[in-house]
Write an enzyme that holds these catalytic residues in place. Sequence first.
Site, PDB file in Angstrom:
ATOM      1  N   GLY A 168       0.806  -1.225   0.000  1.00 10.32           N
ATOM      2  CA  GLY A 168       0.000   0.000   0.000  1.00 10.32           C
ATOM      3  C   GLY A 168       0.835   1.269   0.000  1.00 10.32           C
ATOM      4  O   GLY A 168       0.363   2.328   0.409  1.00 10.32           O
ATOM      5  N   ARG A 169       2.069   1.169  -0.459  1.00  8.11           N
ATOM      6  CA  ARG A 169       3.008   2.301  -0.471  1.00  8.11           C
ATOM      7  C   ARG A 169       3.282   2.862   0.921  1.00  8.11           C
ATOM      8  O   ARG A 169       3.691   4.005   1.075  1.00  8.11           O
ATOM      9  CB  ARG A 169       2.521   3.428  -1.400  1.00  8.11           C
ATOM     10  CG  ARG A 169       2.441   2.987  -2.852  1.00  8.11           C
ATOM     11  CD  ARG A 169       2.298   4.165  -3.796  1.00  8.11           C
ATOM     12  NE  ARG A 169       1.980   3.721  -5.144  1.00  8.11           N
ATOM     13  CZ  ARG A 169       2.885   3.303  -6.032  1.00  8.11           C
ATOM     14  NH1 ARG A 169       4.153   3.279  -5.732  1.00  8.11           N
ATOM     15  NH2 ARG A 169       2.502   2.917  -7.239  1.00  8.11           N
ATOM     16  N   LEU A 170       3.037   2.061   1.929  1.00 12.98           N
ATOM     17  CA  LEU A 170       3.383   2.486   3.300  1.00 12.98           C
ATOM     18  C   LEU A 170       4.806   2.016   3.562  1.00 12.98           C
ATOM     19  O   LEU A 170       5.073   1.154   4.408  1.00 12.98           O
ATOM     20  CB  LEU A 170       2.395   1.893   4.317  1.00 12.98           C
ATOM     21  CG  LEU A 170       0.929   2.252   4.065  1.00 12.98           C
ATOM     22  CD1 LEU A 170       0.025   1.637   5.131  1.00 12.98           C
ATOM     23  CD2 LEU A 170       0.748   3.764   4.050  1.00 12.98           C
TER      24      LEU A 170
END
Length: 190
Positions: A168-170
């Site tokens: 999640g692009r975290l």
Amino acid sequence: MADDPFALFDTWLAEAAGEPNDPGAMALATADADGRPSLRMVLLKGHDSRGFVFYTNRESRKAGELAANPNAALLFHWKSLRRQIRIEGAVSQVLDTESDAYFESRGRASKLGAWASDQSRPLDERATFEARYAAFDARFSGDVPRPPHWGGYRVAPERIEIWEDRPGRLHHRRLFTRIGDGWSEGLLFP
Ligand SMILES: Cc1cc2nc3c(=O)[nH]c(=O)nc-3n(C[C@H](O)[C@H](O)[C@H](O)COP(=O)(O)O)c2cc1C
């Protein structure tokens, strides 16, 4: 206490062994005396707690920039692993004995290439380069000595940042900053 970023680097470099080629390839950024940056790939040929070593022509563009501004940044990007390591620090030339030892480990063609290439200077046609190679091949029929204009540089890290992909692009960023003989560690927003 902070983790040891050199140990983390070793682990990630070892895990990058399955990359399609050159896991030790790194982008090297330098800047001229006016602060204008330039960037190119080089190969990591040694590293320990003193820093990260690459070899090149000391009359090349990068060498001229390092003479004017002895600071550099390195970037490793292992695409398959979705990982990045950024390194920044002051640069110095390695000792001649260290350059000699690495040069000696290279194959004959690579050694002759170091003599034949006027790296970063204009070349009228490829045949000129090949003729220079042939001339040095004839000149050094036995051992090929290290050219006086060829040698290593060491980037002594003041900042090492490791970045890894998370769902999640975290993503996850850890920044290590040199403090005396040790390191402080913190996180950065990705
Ligand atoms: C994967 C890769 C690795 C390279 N490794 C080196 C190296 O270790 N040393 C070097 O001088 N040039 C290396 N080169 C060539 C440099 O990127 C560059 O073209 C050359 O050093 C001249 O740069 P300069 O004109 O900025 O000095 C490599 C290129 C690639 C694509």
